[in-house]
Design a protein around this motif. Structure first.
Motif, mmCIF file in Angstrom:
data_model
loop_
_atom_site.group_PDB
_atom_site.id
_atom_site.type_symbol
_atom_site.label_atom_id
_atom_site.label_comp_id
_atom_site.label_asym_id
_atom_site.label_seq_id
_atom_site.Cartn_x
_atom_site.Cartn_y
_atom_site.Cartn_z
ATOM 1 N N LYS A 34 0.604 -1.226 0.075
ATOM 2 C CA LYS A 34 0.215 -0.115 -0.065
ATOM 3 C C LYS A 34 0.915 1.267 0.124
ATOM 4 O O LYS A 34 0.471 2.150 -0.708
ATOM 5 N N LEU A 35 1.975 1.244 0.937
ATOM 6 C CA LEU A 35 2.817 2.340 0.538
ATOM 7 C C LEU A 35 3.548 2.558 -0.610
ATOM 8 O O LEU A 35 3.611 3.678 -1.146
ATOM 9 N N VAL A 36 3.957 1.475 -1.339
ATOM 10 C CA VAL A 36 4.352 1.364 -2.687
ATOM 11 C C VAL A 36 3.341 2.012 -3.681
ATOM 12 O O VAL A 36 3.761 3.126 -4.394
ATOM 13 N N LEU A 37 1.876 1.593 -3.737
ATOM 14 C CA LEU A 37 1.052 1.973 -4.341
ATOM 15 C C LEU A 37 0.523 3.388 -4.225
ATOM 16 O O LEU A 37 0.510 4.358 -5.141
ATOM 17 N N ASP A 38 0.767 4.128 -2.732
ATOM 18 C CA ASP A 38 0.548 5.351 -2.621
ATOM 19 C C ASP A 38 1.631 6.295 -3.263
ATOM 20 O O ASP A 38 1.461 7.372 -3.426
ATOM 21 N N GLY A 39 2.915 5.757 -3.242
ATOM 22 C CA GLY A 39 4.020 6.504 -3.926
ATOM 23 C C GLY A 39 3.702 6.647 -5.506
ATOM 24 O O GLY A 39 4.081 7.604 -6.015
ATOM 25 N N ILE A 160 1.879 11.760 1.043
ATOM 26 C CA ILE A 160 1.857 10.393 0.583
ATOM 27 C C ILE A 160 1.724 9.372 1.764
ATOM 28 O O ILE A 160 0.845 8.660 2.131
ATOM 29 N N VAL A 161 2.451 9.862 2.976
ATOM 30 C CA VAL A 161 2.252 9.056 4.121
ATOM 31 C C VAL A 161 0.956 9.164 4.793
ATOM 32 O O VAL A 161 0.340 8.027 5.274
ATOM 33 N N TYR A 162 0.308 10.550 4.662
ATOM 34 C CA TYR A 162 -0.963 10.343 5.335
ATOM 35 C C TYR A 162 -2.070 9.909 4.636
ATOM 36 O O TYR A 162 -2.896 9.064 5.096
ATOM 37 N N ALA A 163 -1.835 10.026 3.429
ATOM 38 C CA ALA A 163 -2.947 9.035 2.505
ATOM 39 C C ALA A 163 -2.799 7.590 2.954
ATOM 40 O O ALA A 163 -3.819 6.870 2.993
ATOM 41 N N PHE A 164 -1.510 7.116 3.048
ATOM 42 C CA PHE A 164 -1.236 5.652 3.363
ATOM 43 C C PHE A 164 -1.847 5.418 4.768
ATOM 44 O O PHE A 164 -2.426 4.422 4.889
#
Length: 187
Positions: A34-39, A160-164
């Motif tokens: 999920k972190l990769v996809l948010d990136g 990005i981190v907050y969306a994650f």
């Protein structure tokens, strides 16, 4: 039924909102995915990534960080020709780097624990009335972003981190009128 307005009227987006977004994720590998996809989302809409998520999973070996961490220039070149994903050299290269950083963190303490320790092991509960009340980032997402970058991650800025964090349920940012808000206050 009331939903967060970002879900719109697209059935795929609504299903994602109703069944995945904000549900606490405790699996380290799934958190990394999920972190990769948010990136990859940076500069794009989430629905674009959501529509290509299965293609991403196929292209990135099921998001197996042990596999992706070994990739190099030939793999980047291969992925740049894959029309099923976002073909951005920097984001693809960052995914390989992020797999390597993930493996280090996961071996040291567990990637899940690394992330969930920031919120005391349970989702932060917000009570936002409207989407206008939801911030793009918070002081906590700024800190997590800094710590991820220090650990070697890329494409993990505070927004990005907050969306994650929202997507993985580290924070319950469903607005109060949304039918999912109350359900996730006990998650």
């Amino acid at each position: 039924m009331t939903r967060c307005t970002w879900a719109g009227d697209d059935p795929l987006y609504q299903a994602y909102h109703d069944t995945e977004w904000g549900v606490p994720e405790y699996d380290s590998r799934a958190l990394w995915e999920k972190l990769v996809l948010d990136g990859f989302q940076a500069g794009l809409s989430w629905i674009t990534i959501l529509r290509k998520r299965d293609n991403f999973r196929a292209a990135f070996a099921g998001f197996d960080p042990h596999v992706v961490a070994t990739w190099g220039d030939d793999d980047i070149a291969r992925l740049l020709t894959d029309p099923g994903i976002i073909r951005h050299r920097g984001k693809i290269a960052a995914t390989i780097t992020n797999a390597q950083a993930y493996l280090r963190i996961d071996a040291e303490q567990g990637f899940d624990r690394f992330l969930w320790d920031y919120v005391g092991g349970k989702p932060l509960q917000t009570r936002r009335s409207t989407m206008a009340d939801v911030p793009a980032f918070t002081p906590l997402s700024v800190q997590i972003s800094k710590d991820l970058k220090k650990a070697g991650f890329k494409f993990c800025g505070p927004t990005i981190v907050y969306a994650f964090m929202q997507a993985c349920g580290l924070v319950n940012d469903h607005i109060v009128p949304c039918h999912r808000h109350a359900a996730l206050t006990t998650a």
